[in-house]
Motif scaffolding. Structure first.
Motif, PDB file in Angstrom:
ATOM      1  N   ARG A   1       0.845  -1.192   0.000  1.00  0.00           N
ATOM      2  CA  ARG A   1       0.000   0.000   0.000  1.00  0.00           C
ATOM      3  C   ARG A   1       0.881   1.243   0.000  1.00  0.00           C
ATOM      4  O   ARG A   1       1.819   1.361   0.770  1.00  0.00           O
ATOM      5  N   ASN A   2       0.570   2.196  -0.867  1.00  0.00           N
ATOM      6  CA  ASN A   2       1.266   3.473  -0.900  1.00  0.00           C
ATOM      7  C   ASN A   2       0.741   4.303   0.275  1.00  0.00           C
ATOM      8  O   ASN A   2      -0.442   4.616   0.332  1.00  0.00           O
ATOM      9  N   PRO A   3       1.588   4.672   1.251  1.00  0.00           N
ATOM     10  CA  PRO A   3       1.105   5.388   2.429  1.00  0.00           C
ATOM     11  C   PRO A   3       0.624   6.814   2.135  1.00  0.00           C
ATOM     12  O   PRO A   3      -0.118   7.386   2.920  1.00  0.00           O
ATOM     13  N   GLN A   4       1.005   7.381   0.998  1.00  0.00           N
ATOM     14  CA  GLN A   4       0.588   8.749   0.680  1.00  0.00           C
ATOM     15  C   GLN A   4      -0.838   8.830   0.149  1.00  0.00           C
ATOM     16  O   GLN A   4      -1.539   9.803   0.386  1.00  0.00           O
ATOM     17  N   ASN A   5      -1.264   7.793  -0.590  1.00  0.00           N
ATOM     18  CA  ASN A   5      -2.606   7.868  -1.169  1.00  0.00           C
ATOM     19  C   ASN A   5      -3.416   6.582  -1.011  1.00  0.00           C
ATOM     20  O   ASN A   5      -4.473   6.437  -1.609  1.00  0.00           O
ATOM     21  N   ASP A   6      -2.915   5.631  -0.253  1.00  0.00           N
ATOM     22  CA  ASP A   6      -3.590   4.352   0.015  1.00  0.00           C
ATOM     23  C   ASP A   6      -3.833   3.499  -1.227  1.00  0.00           C
ATOM     24  O   ASP A   6      -4.632   2.577  -1.189  1.00  0.00           O
ATOM     25  N   GLU A   7      -3.171   3.789  -2.324  1.00  0.00           N
ATOM     26  CA  GLU A   7      -3.320   2.966  -3.525  1.00  0.00           C
ATOM     27  C   GLU A   7      -2.554   1.655  -3.353  1.00  0.00           C
ATOM     28  O   GLU A   7      -1.444   1.650  -2.831  1.00  0.00           O
ATOM     29  N   PRO A   8      -3.128   0.560  -3.814  1.00  0.00           N
ATOM     30  CA  PRO A   8      -2.381  -0.707  -3.773  1.00  0.00           C
ATOM     31  C   PRO A   8      -1.286  -0.703  -4.848  1.00  0.00           C
ATOM     32  O   PRO A   8      -1.481  -0.183  -5.951  1.00  0.00           O
ATOM     33  N   ILE A   9      -0.132  -1.250  -4.501  1.00  0.00           N
ATOM     34  CA  ILE A   9       0.994  -1.335  -5.428  1.00  0.00           C
ATOM     35  C   ILE A   9       1.383  -2.810  -5.553  1.00  0.00           C
ATOM     36  O   ILE A   9       1.807  -3.415  -4.568  1.00  0.00           O
TER      37      ILE A   9
END
Length: 125
Positions: free
Chosen positions: A75-83
């Motif tokens: 999870r990208n901590p800046q925008n909560d997008e899954p990576i």
């Protein structure tokens, strides 16, 4: 006569490692090319073995383990997008109990050389 190891007073980079090895071997500063080649060849051999999926064990020092990391989603901590993180080859290092003990004791004259056969635990006969 046994030589005293060179005292290390700063962070050990590749360049300073070569300087220390050359000093321990008694090589003059102008003759460090063979030492440089030896150190770099050692690092190259470790890298090639791990890249090929093989473990590298150095007695009384440690083991580099090559393993296959499975694919995961982070999870990208800046925008909560899954990576998605694809499966990949990775390396871990496990220190040997001998080296771990030398570090715990802060032994500045540490050596990972094996004691001669028949020698006691401290290297004395």
């Amino acid at each position: 006569m046994k030589r005293k190891p060179t005292r290390i007073t700063q962070r050990l980079t590749t360049t300073t490692l070569i300087d220390v090895v050359a000093a321990d071997l008694g090589t003059k500063p102008t003759g460090q090319a063979p030492v440089h080649d030896t150190v770099m060849a050692t690092f190259d051999a470790i890298a090639r073995a791990n890249a090929s999926g093989h473990d590298v064990a150095v007695t009384n020092f440690g083991t580099w383990f090559s393993y296959r990391a499975k694919a995961v989603t982070r999870r990208n901590p800046q925008n909560d997008e899954p990576i998605p993180v694809p499966a990949h080859q990775a390396v871990r290092f496990r220190v040997s109990p001998t080296l771990a003990e030398l570090v715990r004791r802060r032994d500045r004259n540490a050596s990972i050389r094996k004691a001669p056969k028949g020698a006691g635990k401290d290297g004395a006969k």
